[in-house]
Design an enzyme around this catalytic site. Sequence first.
Site, PDB file in Angstrom:
ATOM      1  N   TYR A  71      40.387  23.209  54.646  1.00 19.10           N
ATOM      2  CA  TYR A  71      39.327  24.129  55.061  1.00 19.10           C
ATOM      3  C   TYR A  71      39.813  25.040  56.187  1.00 19.10           C
ATOM      4  CZ  TYR A  71      34.708  25.913  56.155  1.00 19.10           C
ATOM      5  OH  TYR A  71      33.638  26.740  56.344  1.00 19.10           O
ATOM      6  N   PHE A 123      36.199  55.664  47.774  1.00 21.30           N
ATOM      7  CA  PHE A 123      35.883  54.884  46.568  1.00 21.30           C
ATOM      8  C   PHE A 123      34.383  54.547  46.576  1.00 21.30           C
ATOM      9  CE2 PHE A 123      35.771  50.726  44.324  1.00 21.30           C
ATOM     10  CZ  PHE A 123      36.189  51.194  43.091  1.00 21.30           C
ATOM     11  N   ASP A 124      33.794  54.278  45.392  1.00 16.92           N
ATOM     12  CA  ASP A 124      32.328  54.143  45.349  1.00 16.92           C
ATOM     13  C   ASP A 124      31.768  52.970  46.163  1.00 16.92           C
ATOM     14  OD1 ASP A 124      33.239  52.377  43.445  1.00 16.92           O
ATOM     15  OD2 ASP A 124      32.170  53.265  41.759  1.00 16.92           O
ATOM     16  N   ASP A 213      42.355  52.359  53.212  1.00 20.04           N
ATOM     17  CA  ASP A 213      41.889  51.594  52.056  1.00 20.04           C
ATOM     18  C   ASP A 213      43.130  51.460  51.179  1.00 20.04           C
ATOM     19  OD1 ASP A 213      40.949  50.739  49.622  1.00 20.04           O
ATOM     20  OD2 ASP A 213      39.200  52.060  49.578  1.00 20.04           O
ATOM     21  N   ALA A 215      44.198  49.534  48.544  1.00 23.66           N
ATOM     22  CA  ALA A 215      44.224  48.857  47.234  1.00 23.66           C
ATOM     23  C   ALA A 215      45.506  49.151  46.446  1.00 23.66           C
ATOM     24  CB  ALA A 215      42.995  49.253  46.420  1.00 23.66           C
ATOM     25  N   LYS A 256      44.263  44.882  42.902  1.00 27.47           N
ATOM     26  CA  LYS A 256      45.128  45.961  42.443  1.00 27.47           C
ATOM     27  C   LYS A 256      46.577  45.609  42.811  1.00 27.47           C
ATOM     28  CE  LYS A 256      40.931  47.929  42.343  1.00 27.47           C
ATOM     29  NZ  LYS A 256      39.955  48.079  43.405  1.00 27.47           N
ATOM     30  N   HIS A 448      25.168  53.315  34.988  1.00 31.09           N
ATOM     31  CA  HIS A 448      26.184  53.231  33.927  1.00 31.09           C
ATOM     32  C   HIS A 448      26.527  51.803  33.520  1.00 31.09           C
ATOM     33  CE1 HIS A 448      28.295  53.306  37.762  1.00 31.09           C
ATOM     34  NE2 HIS A 448      29.304  52.686  37.181  1.00 31.09           N
TER      35      HIS A 448
HETATM   36  C1  LIG Z   1      38.713  48.457  43.821  1.00 33.47           C
HETATM   37  C2  LIG Z   1      38.668  49.246  45.045  1.00 33.47           C
HETATM   38  C3  LIG Z   1      37.858  48.867  46.122  1.00 33.47           C
HETATM   39  C4  LIG Z   1      36.895  47.696  46.056  1.00 33.47           C
HETATM   40  O1  LIG Z   1      37.575  46.514  45.821  1.00 33.47           O
HETATM   41  P1  LIG Z   1      36.962  45.314  44.954  1.00 33.47           P
HETATM   42  O2  LIG Z   1      38.081  44.310  44.992  1.00 33.47           O
HETATM   43  O3  LIG Z   1      36.697  45.826  43.576  1.00 33.47           O
HETATM   44  O4  LIG Z   1      35.753  44.831  45.637  1.00 33.47           O
HETATM   45  C5  LIG Z   1      37.904  49.655  47.261  1.00 33.47           C
HETATM   46  N1  LIG Z   1      38.680  50.746  47.327  1.00 33.47           N
HETATM   47  C6  LIG Z   1      39.469  51.138  46.308  1.00 33.47           C
HETATM   48  C7  LIG Z   1      40.325  52.345  46.446  1.00 33.47           C
HETATM   49  C8  LIG Z   1      39.482  50.408  45.137  1.00 33.47           C
HETATM   50  O5  LIG Z   1      40.233  50.822  44.107  1.00 33.47           O
END
Ligand SMILES: *Cc1c(COP(=O)(O)O)cnc(C)c1O
Length: 456
Positions: A71, A123-124, A213, A215, A256, A448
């Site tokens: 843990y 990103f959304d 960000d 990813a 990613k 969507h």
């Molecule tokens: C996928 C993504 C996120 C969010 O990550 P999740 O693992 O899907 O929660 C944030 N920013 C970018 C650029 C992404 O591609």
Amino acid sequence: MLPSCEPYKIKMIEPLYPSSREERELWIKEARYNIFNLKSDQVFIDFLTDSGTGAMSDRQWSAIMSGDESYAGSRSFHQLKDTVKELIGFEYLLPTHQGRAAENVLFSVLVKEGQLVPGNAHFDTTKGHIEFRKAIAVDCTIDEAYDTSKPHPFKGNVNIDKLEELMRTSSDKVSFILITATCNTAGGQPVSIENIRKVKNLADRYGKLLIIDAARFAENAYFIKTREEEFKNKSIRNIVLEMFSYFDGVTMSAKKDGIVNIGGFIALRSKKIYQEASTFNIMFEGFLTYGGQAGRDLAALSQGLHESTEFDYLESRISQVAFLGERMKSYGVPVQEPFGGHAIFIDALKFFPQIPREEFPGQTLVVELYKAGGIRSAEIGSLMADRDPVTRENRFPALELVRLAIPRRAYTNNHMDYAAAAVGQAFEAAQNIRRGYRLISEAPIMRHFTMELEPI
Ligand SMILES: *Cc1c(COP(=O)(O)O)cnc(C)c1O
């Protein structure tokens, strides 16, 4: 010179079912023409997303077996912490269950009501977590990003003049500056180090934090190596270290470029922000040394980060995406260029110029690609753009795109050939399709995912 190829071979396979067109026409009708309602067994090649869909290596699977499930103080956490220190140079690490969780935790500390968060096409989920706190995500991407035919090596770049203007007029309201690399919303387009340096310079002048960000940080580093003169002889690891050196904090979706199926993290330089974020991490995600992940997940992620920052892997990955793009172009399919790092985007308004936007040409294309070859893609157009929150009218964004996102290490170039041929076939038959779809049910937001359609 010999062509490059995958620096790995396949040890385990997962069978796919090559359905018939008749079966697919029935299934998509039963799914109410919403690709999210399909069972994965009804899909032959799944290009819905590159998120969490990659194939792990034998070393990642062995890391899974040696994961430490304690843990607190897990060995696997410390392994990951060492990897993050080594590869990106950050001292403080908070694991989270995925990328949006990292945003939720960090923004709980940094974002206050009424503030601005400028950046390059957020990103959304990022935008969602900013707007949820009644703050505003200000898009400062360069204009070239929104012209699918205009060539530019770094379409993810921040428009420095626009950002400078914003800082000059409203820096007191700016919470921090956010760079997304690669820029997913702009089609997986990279950001140059030259641009990052300029943004950093502005951030310093106004005393603001610069957050990344991250990813797809490794894919971004590959584009820097291959497109930015200064870095052509530097290793990916060196470029990654330099890239991150300009940032104060990181949010990461490990689904990613971590090449794991679930996971994420926050990395920070400031002990103070780390301590504040720790409280939210414990509340939302879990204790500081696991944050919503099993110990084995942390172990697989640590290994995945090493693998995703190898040049040979990145070259085969990004060449495969470009291979699909080139094959589609050979059939005359209108695609966005230059190709992004993780996906190929089709311009649906050029594919179906005869279908009015009210009838969703992007989604019509998604359905046709599924019928043609069992290919699952994603609409990035008017369905996703939703309705205006005030007028409730449909919103029609500048571009109506269909995205084919390529999972990491999961498909071969034969799959790309097959997919391109199926898209080509649909393109040849495109003028026979005169009408699109109408909505028969939709949720008030993020429609969507759950909407239902019928053909007109
Ligand atoms: C996928 C993504 C996120 C969010 O990550 P999740 O693992 O899907 O929660 C944030 N920013 C970018 C650029 C992404 O591609």
